[in-house]
Design an enzyme around this catalytic site. Structure first.
Site, PDB file in Angstrom:
ATOM      1  N   GLY A 129      52.130  14.412  72.275  1.00 44.01           N
ATOM      2  CA  GLY A 129      51.312  13.505  71.270  1.00 44.01           C
ATOM      3  C   GLY A 129      49.945  14.083  71.442  1.00 44.01           C
ATOM      4  O   GLY A 129      49.390  14.206  72.828  1.00 44.01           O
ATOM      5  N   ARG A 138      58.052  18.256  69.227  1.00 44.77           N
ATOM      6  CA  ARG A 138      59.487  18.507  68.976  1.00 44.77           C
ATOM      7  C   ARG A 138      59.670  19.997  69.182  1.00 44.77           C
ATOM      8  O   ARG A 138      60.487  20.694  68.691  1.00 44.77           O
ATOM      9  CB  ARG A 138      59.962  18.482  67.419  1.00 44.77           C
ATOM     10  CG  ARG A 138      60.159  16.946  67.167  1.00 44.77           C
ATOM     11  CD  ARG A 138      60.502  16.708  65.878  1.00 44.77           C
ATOM     12  NE  ARG A 138      59.806  17.310  64.951  1.00 44.77           N
ATOM     13  CZ  ARG A 138      58.675  16.523  64.438  1.00 44.77           C
ATOM     14  NH1 ARG A 138      58.428  15.418  64.689  1.00 44.77           N
ATOM     15  NH2 ARG A 138      57.906  17.160  63.402  1.00 44.77           N
ATOM     16  N   ASP A 156      54.424  13.828  80.046  1.00 42.49           N
ATOM     17  CA  ASP A 156      55.710  14.278  80.934  1.00 42.49           C
ATOM     18  C   ASP A 156      56.624  14.968  80.382  1.00 42.49           C
ATOM     19  O   ASP A 156      57.178  15.851  81.095  1.00 42.49           O
ATOM     20  CB  ASP A 156      56.421  12.781  81.307  1.00 42.49           C
ATOM     21  CG  ASP A 156      56.729  12.127  79.990  1.00 42.49           C
ATOM     22  OD1 ASP A 156      56.037  12.184  78.789  1.00 42.49           O
ATOM     23  OD2 ASP A 156      58.180  11.720  79.796  1.00 42.49           O
ATOM     24  N   GLY A 157      56.906  14.910  79.043  1.00 43.22           N
ATOM     25  CA  GLY A 157      57.818  15.919  78.476  1.00 43.22           C
ATOM     26  C   GLY A 157      57.438  17.313  78.512  1.00 43.22           C
ATOM     27  O   GLY A 157      58.223  18.368  78.991  1.00 43.22           O
ATOM     28  N   THR A 158      56.120  17.731  78.273  1.00 42.58           N
ATOM     29  CA  THR A 158      55.570  19.078  78.401  1.00 42.58           C
ATOM     30  C   THR A 158      55.734  19.528  80.001  1.00 42.58           C
ATOM     31  O   THR A 158      56.106  20.661  80.204  1.00 42.58           O
ATOM     32  CB  THR A 158      54.048  19.102  78.149  1.00 42.58           C
ATOM     33  OG1 THR A 158      53.875  18.495  76.555  1.00 42.58           O
ATOM     34  CG2 THR A 158      53.413  20.618  78.008  1.00 42.58           C
ATOM     35  N   THR A 183      47.468  11.967  78.511  1.00 36.66           N
ATOM     36  CA  THR A 183      48.359  11.258  77.371  1.00 36.66           C
ATOM     37  C   THR A 183      47.573   9.828  77.305  1.00 36.66           C
ATOM     38  O   THR A 183      46.796   9.291  78.535  1.00 36.66           O
ATOM     39  CB  THR A 183      49.791  10.817  77.809  1.00 36.66           C
ATOM     40  OG1 THR A 183      50.149   9.575  77.518  1.00 36.66           O
ATOM     41  CG2 THR A 183      49.981  10.522  79.356  1.00 36.66           C
ATOM     42  N   ASP A 228      49.044   7.238  77.011  1.00 42.82           N
ATOM     43  CA  ASP A 228      49.791   6.084  77.918  1.00 42.82           C
ATOM     44  C   ASP A 228      49.568   5.991  79.611  1.00 42.82           C
ATOM     45  O   ASP A 228      49.829   4.913  80.403  1.00 42.82           O
ATOM     46  CB  ASP A 228      51.242   6.672  77.765  1.00 42.82           C
ATOM     47  CG  ASP A 228      51.581   6.686  76.346  1.00 42.82           C
ATOM     48  OD1 ASP A 228      50.948   6.083  75.533  1.00 42.82           O
ATOM     49  OD2 ASP A 228      52.688   7.349  76.154  1.00 42.82           O
ATOM     50  N   ASP A 247      51.041   7.471  81.774  1.00 38.79           N
ATOM     51  CA  ASP A 247      52.102   7.153  82.588  1.00 38.79           C
ATOM     52  C   ASP A 247      52.769   8.461  83.305  1.00 38.79           C
ATOM     53  O   ASP A 247      53.810   8.662  83.787  1.00 38.79           O
ATOM     54  CB  ASP A 247      53.482   6.750  81.670  1.00 38.79           C
ATOM     55  CG  ASP A 247      53.676   7.682  80.527  1.00 38.79           C
ATOM     56  OD1 ASP A 247      52.958   8.622  80.517  1.00 38.79           O
ATOM     57  OD2 ASP A 247      54.686   7.591  79.854  1.00 38.79           O
ATOM     58  N   MET A 269      50.190   0.801  71.757  1.00 35.17           N
ATOM     59  CA  MET A 269      51.091   1.857  72.370  1.00 35.17           C
ATOM     60  C   MET A 269      51.077   1.853  73.849  1.00 35.17           C
ATOM     61  O   MET A 269      50.326   1.331  74.523  1.00 35.17           O
ATOM     62  CB  MET A 269      50.566   3.413  71.892  1.00 35.17           C
ATOM     63  CG  MET A 269      50.879   3.564  70.366  1.00 35.17           C
ATOM     64  SD  MET A 269      50.485   5.338  69.959  1.00 35.17           S
ATOM     65  CE  MET A 269      51.423   5.406  68.398  1.00 35.17           C
ATOM     66  N   ARG A 298      54.447   3.403  74.992  1.00 28.36           N
ATOM     67  CA  ARG A 298      55.863   3.843  75.438  1.00 28.36           C
ATOM     68  C   ARG A 298      56.370   2.924  76.657  1.00 28.36           C
ATOM     69  O   ARG A 298      56.341   1.707  76.124  1.00 28.36           O
ATOM     70  CB  ARG A 298      55.900   5.114  75.944  1.00 28.36           C
ATOM     71  CG  ARG A 298      56.444   6.279  74.753  1.00 28.36           C
ATOM     72  CD  ARG A 298      56.961   7.403  75.312  1.00 28.36           C
ATOM     73  NE  ARG A 298      56.227   8.191  76.323  1.00 28.36           N
ATOM     74  CZ  ARG A 298      56.344   9.050  76.686  1.00 28.36           C
ATOM     75  NH1 ARG A 298      57.611   9.914  76.543  1.00 28.36           N
ATOM     76  NH2 ARG A 298      55.544   9.897  77.537  1.00 28.36           N
ATOM     77  N   ARG A 358      48.592 -14.124  63.404  1.00 24.47           N
ATOM     78  CA  ARG A 358      48.401 -12.763  62.515  1.00 24.47           C
ATOM     79  C   ARG A 358      48.729 -11.837  63.650  1.00 24.47           C
ATOM     80  O   ARG A 358      48.318 -11.903  64.779  1.00 24.47           O
ATOM     81  CB  ARG A 358      46.852 -12.581  61.912  1.00 24.47           C
ATOM     82  CG  ARG A 358      46.625 -13.633  60.896  1.00 24.47           C
ATOM     83  CD  ARG A 358      47.355 -13.336  59.614  1.00 24.47           C
ATOM     84  NE  ARG A 358      46.815 -13.904  58.520  1.00 24.47           N
ATOM     85  CZ  ARG A 358      47.105 -15.031  58.047  1.00 24.47           C
ATOM     86  NH1 ARG A 358      48.273 -15.822  58.704  1.00 24.47           N
ATOM     87  NH2 ARG A 358      46.873 -15.861  56.996  1.00 24.47           N
ATOM     88  N   LEU A 416      45.847   4.803  66.024  1.00 24.06           N
ATOM     89  CA  LEU A 416      44.225   4.516  65.951  1.00 24.06           C
ATOM     90  C   LEU A 416      43.663   4.900  67.408  1.00 24.06           C
ATOM     91  O   LEU A 416      42.734   5.504  67.745  1.00 24.06           O
ATOM     92  CB  LEU A 416      43.612   3.208  65.517  1.00 24.06           C
ATOM     93  CG  LEU A 416      43.924   3.056  63.996  1.00 24.06           C
ATOM     94  CD1 LEU A 416      43.613   1.559  63.853  1.00 24.06           C
ATOM     95  CD2 LEU A 416      42.899   3.817  63.199  1.00 24.06           C
TER      96      LEU A 416
HETATM   97  O1  F6P Z   1      52.890   9.084  74.345  1.00 20.63           O
HETATM   98  C1  F6P Z   1      52.047   8.976  73.423  1.00 20.63           C
HETATM   99  C2  F6P Z   1      52.344   8.129  72.344  1.00 20.63           C
HETATM  100  O2  F6P Z   1      51.357   7.818  71.497  1.00 20.63           O
HETATM  101  C3  F6P Z   1      53.034   6.675  72.864  1.00 20.63           C
HETATM  102  O3  F6P Z   1      52.146   5.715  73.078  1.00 20.63           O
HETATM  103  C4  F6P Z   1      54.010   6.521  71.542  1.00 20.63           C
HETATM  104  O4  F6P Z   1      54.983   5.558  71.780  1.00 20.63           O
HETATM  105  C5  F6P Z   1      54.227   7.960  71.108  1.00 20.63           C
HETATM  106  O5  F6P Z   1      53.668   8.891  71.711  1.00 20.63           O
HETATM  107  C6  F6P Z   1      54.264   8.026  69.755  1.00 20.63           C
HETATM  108  O6  F6P Z   1      54.754   9.341  69.149  1.00 20.63           O
HETATM  109  P1  F6P Z   1      55.045  10.338  67.873  1.00 20.63           P
HETATM  110  O7  F6P Z   1      53.565  10.951  67.796  1.00 20.63           O
HETATM  111  O8  F6P Z   1      55.993  10.880  68.045  1.00 20.63           O
HETATM  112  O9  F6P Z   1      55.028   9.137  67.024  1.00 20.63           O
END
Ligand code: F6P
Length: 366
Positions: free
Chosen positions: A21, A86, A124-126, A147, A149, A151, A191, A193, A281, A288
């Protein structure tokens, strides 16, 4: 000056890509790598489009990066190279749904391009893909942690996180005033995760009344009690920050891949309204948080990490991820970087501080 200096040096050819992302600061790293590597040290820098996809597609999608490529990049959101989450070369997707292992193609194509190695910006994935690539194909890699996140293990922080927190805090500030005008419960979903860093930080910075994070399974009755206590003291509105991965006590942890299908903020708002009789609400900040210009902090961090990545390449110190520890540049092995993700330290000072100023997490006694 720089051009003359490097005429006598060994000239590296290095590839660079951005995976997973996107987040603010990716272009600032690319700029730093081009400025240091190409303009100062005389390397050839080849940008690969869309993570590893630019190397894997039948027709390669790569381009040489130079001064012109990075004009204005310091402040630009997104990534000028494009990204995908992906694009795993070990499980490369095909239209017929059968994934194939194209990892060897990464190595051969980098060789064809004359690249000594790759600077890979990702989460982390990369980092896990990079570790596997270095182990199984011998591709030399320096990783750069990104990221929103925050994380990633092996680094105190990642670029993108600070920009996301700044934006989320502004959003909480804006929701505060309208919450107060209308005596409402305002729930803001962020966000992150499976990590609650964004929620925790913007919740403290924005003066939230409750922060719900994946690390602390919640009971909304504790949050409702807080809201009603406030009401009894003449504070008729409340601000609740919810991380997308937060879950109620007793419920199953969600599969991180399906998070985007959920909208926990909506159900939290509805249930709190039901429990307190106060109108609510919800607002989902979602993507964003990933867009827009990087904060000053992230521009500096991205520039430092990009510069440090070049120092590792120059020293032949491959198969590492650059990192920041105690505000100093450092690095960790790719194996450590790929060893898992980080979560909020519940014994840490920020959680204690939040509790100290009366913010609830939904695990309080009822
Ligand atoms: O890891 C970054 C992130 O924005 C997360 O906070 C979120 O859950 C995820 O990516 C969303 O990923 P995608 O771009 O696949 O919708």
């Amino acid at each position: 000056m720089g051009q003359q200096r490097h005429r006598h040096r060994h000239r590296h050819t290095v590839a660079i890509n951005t995976g997973g992302g996107d987040c603010p600061g990716l272009n600032a790293v690319i700029r730093a790598v081009v400025k240091r590597g190409q303009l100062e040290l005389g390397w050839k820098i080849i940008g690969i489009e869309d993570s590893f996809d630019g190397l894997l597609s039948d027709e390669m999608r790569v381009r040489e990066l130079d001064r012109a490529s990075i004009a204005g990049a310091l402040t630009k959101g997104g990534t000028i190279l494009g990204s995908t989450n992906r694009g795993n070369p070990f499980r490369y997707g095909r239209r017929d749904g059968n994934a194939i292992d194209l990892s060897k193609r990464v190595a051969t194509r980098l060789k064809e391009l004359g690249c000594e190695g790759l600077i890979a910006l990702g989460g982390d994935g990369t980092m896990a893909i990079c570790h596997e690539l270095s182990q199984r194909t011998g591709v030399k890699i320096v990783g750069v942690p990104k990221t929103i996140d925050n994380d990633l293990t092996g680094t105190d922080t990642t670029f993108g996180f600070n920009s996301a927190v700044e934006f989320a805090t502004q959003a909480v500030d804006r929701l505060h005033s309208t919450a107060e005008s209308h005596d409402r419960i305002m729930v803001v979903e962020v966000m992150g995760r499976n990590a609650g860093f964004i929620a925790l930080h913007c919740g403290v910075a924005g003066g939230a009344d409750a922060i719900l994070i994946p690390e602390v399974p919640f009971d909304l009755r504790a949050v409702a009690n807080k809201i009603l206590e406030r009401k009894a003291m003449g504070r008729y509105f409340s601000i609740i920050v919810v991380s997308e991965g937060a879950r109620a006590k007793g419920s199953e942890p969600s599969d991180s891949k399906s998070l985007r299908l959920r909208s926990i903020g909506r159900s939290v708002a509805a249930e709190l309204s039901e429990m307190t009789g106060i109108e609510s609400r919800d607002t989902v900040l979602g993507y964003l948080l990933r867009g827009g210009i990087p904060s000053a902090y992230d521009r500096i961090l991205a520039t430092r990490l990009g510069n440090h990545a070049c120092s590792l390449v120059e020293a032949g110190n491959w198969d590492r991820m650059v990192a920041i520890h105690a505000n100093e540049m450092s690095s960790v092995s790719l194996v450590e970087a790929a060893s898992g993700t980080k979560q909020v330290d519940l014994g840490g000072d920020l959680v204690a501080t939040a509790r100290g100023v009366g913010i609830v997490f939904g695990d309080e006694e009822i």
